[in-house]
Structures are given as structure tokens and as C-alpha cells.
Design a protein around this motif. Sequence first.
Motif, mmCIF file in Angstrom:
data_model
loop_
_atom_site.group_PDB
_atom_site.id
_atom_site.type_symbol
_atom_site.label_atom_id
_atom_site.label_comp_id
_atom_site.label_asym_id
_atom_site.label_seq_id
_atom_site.Cartn_x
_atom_site.Cartn_y
_atom_site.Cartn_z
ATOM 1 N N ASP A 37 -1.363 3.134 2.971
ATOM 2 C CA ASP A 37 -2.522 2.266 2.753
ATOM 3 C C ASP A 37 -2.436 1.517 1.432
ATOM 4 O O ASP A 37 -2.822 0.356 1.336
ATOM 5 N N CYS A 38 -1.951 2.195 0.387
ATOM 6 C CA CYS A 38 -1.882 1.517 -0.915
ATOM 7 C C CYS A 38 -0.503 0.915 -1.160
ATOM 8 O O CYS A 38 -0.205 0.462 -2.265
ATOM 9 N N MET A 39 0.328 0.903 -0.131
ATOM 10 C CA MET A 39 1.648 0.281 -0.163
ATOM 11 C C MET A 39 2.514 0.806 -1.314
ATOM 12 O O MET A 39 3.153 0.042 -2.037
ATOM 13 N N ALA A 40 2.498 2.109 -1.499
ATOM 14 C CA ALA A 40 3.347 2.749 -2.507
ATOM 15 C C ALA A 40 4.801 2.524 -2.138
ATOM 16 O O ALA A 40 5.145 2.407 -0.960
ATOM 17 N N VAL A 41 5.654 2.458 -3.160
ATOM 18 C CA VAL A 41 7.071 2.214 -2.915
ATOM 19 C C VAL A 41 7.914 3.310 -3.554
ATOM 20 O O VAL A 41 7.521 3.924 -4.541
ATOM 21 N N VAL A 74 3.635 6.405 -11.857
ATOM 22 C CA VAL A 74 5.049 6.648 -11.576
ATOM 23 C C VAL A 74 5.278 8.157 -11.390
ATOM 24 O O VAL A 74 4.967 8.946 -12.266
ATOM 25 N N PHE A 75 5.810 8.517 -10.241
ATOM 26 C CA PHE A 75 6.085 9.908 -9.903
ATOM 27 C C PHE A 75 7.597 10.084 -9.769
ATOM 28 O O PHE A 75 8.204 9.509 -8.869
ATOM 29 N N ALA A 76 8.178 10.870 -10.670
ATOM 30 C CA ALA A 76 9.612 11.157 -10.580
ATOM 31 C C ALA A 76 9.837 12.119 -9.425
ATOM 32 O O ALA A 76 9.158 13.139 -9.304
ATOM 33 N N LEU A 77 10.781 11.804 -8.563
ATOM 34 C CA LEU A 77 11.079 12.644 -7.401
ATOM 35 C C LEU A 77 12.304 13.502 -7.692
ATOM 36 O O LEU A 77 13.169 13.122 -8.482
ATOM 37 N N TYR A 82 12.065 7.347 -7.692
ATOM 38 C CA TYR A 82 10.698 7.295 -8.197
ATOM 39 C C TYR A 82 9.755 6.747 -7.148
ATOM 40 O O TYR A 82 10.074 5.788 -6.449
ATOM 41 N N LEU A 83 8.578 7.360 -7.079
ATOM 42 C CA LEU A 83 7.477 6.866 -6.229
ATOM 43 C C LEU A 83 6.524 6.122 -7.154
ATOM 44 O O LEU A 83 6.120 6.663 -8.177
ATOM 45 N N VAL A 84 6.198 4.887 -6.804
ATOM 46 C CA VAL A 84 5.255 4.091 -7.591
ATOM 47 C C VAL A 84 4.005 3.883 -6.744
ATOM 48 O O VAL A 84 4.077 3.318 -5.647
ATOM 49 N N VAL A 85 2.870 4.371 -7.252
ATOM 50 C CA VAL A 85 1.587 4.308 -6.531
ATOM 51 C C VAL A 85 0.629 3.504 -7.391
ATOM 52 O O VAL A 85 0.306 3.909 -8.508
ATOM 53 N N GLU A 86 0.168 2.408 -6.876
ATOM 54 C CA GLU A 86 -0.828 1.636 -7.620
ATOM 55 C C GLU A 86 -2.204 2.052 -7.162
ATOM 56 O O GLU A 86 -2.618 1.749 -6.060
ATOM 57 N N GLY A 87 -2.882 2.829 -8.007
ATOM 58 C CA GLY A 87 -4.195 3.369 -7.689
ATOM 59 C C GLY A 87 -5.228 2.284 -7.733
ATOM 60 O O GLY A 87 -6.302 2.287 -7.350
#
Length: 87
Positions: A37-41, A74-77, A82-87
Amino acid sequence: MGEYTEECLLTFLEKQGQLFDEPVAETLEEAEAFLEDCMAVVVNSLGEVRQYLEESGADVEEMSDQELEDASEVFALPDGSYLVVEG
């Protein structure tokens, strides 16, 4: 599961508190739906994180790699991506 790996979803579930005051997902399915939904990449390097955020309009030019990695969105996997989630 779609574009997000189980490892990615588990990392988001575990660390979502770094970006949100309250949990936004409790299951893998909810996490995947939220990220879609938030188009995280998911990107492969900090350079790609920087490029993605710049293209999204964020002012990250003066940020060090460590500051970028520590950013709340930014979430280090575990696999080094990396997962980037724009809240």
C-alpha cells in the motif's frame, strides 16, 4: 508472498517501531499488504537507498552513509539489502 521476501516481512514486523508509534501490522500478510500500500521498495545498497530517497524529494545529500542507514524509514535486511518505507 509477492515481491517482499519472508525475511523482509519479518524484519519489518520486528522493527516497525522505529518508524511508527503503534504497530501497523501483526502478521506476515498484514505486513505485506501494508508495504504494498505504501509502495515500499527493497534496494541492494546504501547508494540505491540514497538515490531512491533523492528521487522521492528527500534532502539526503548532506547525510553520511551511517546517518542514512539509521534513518527511521530505512530497514537493513539480513541479506545486506535495504527496505525503504515512506511512512
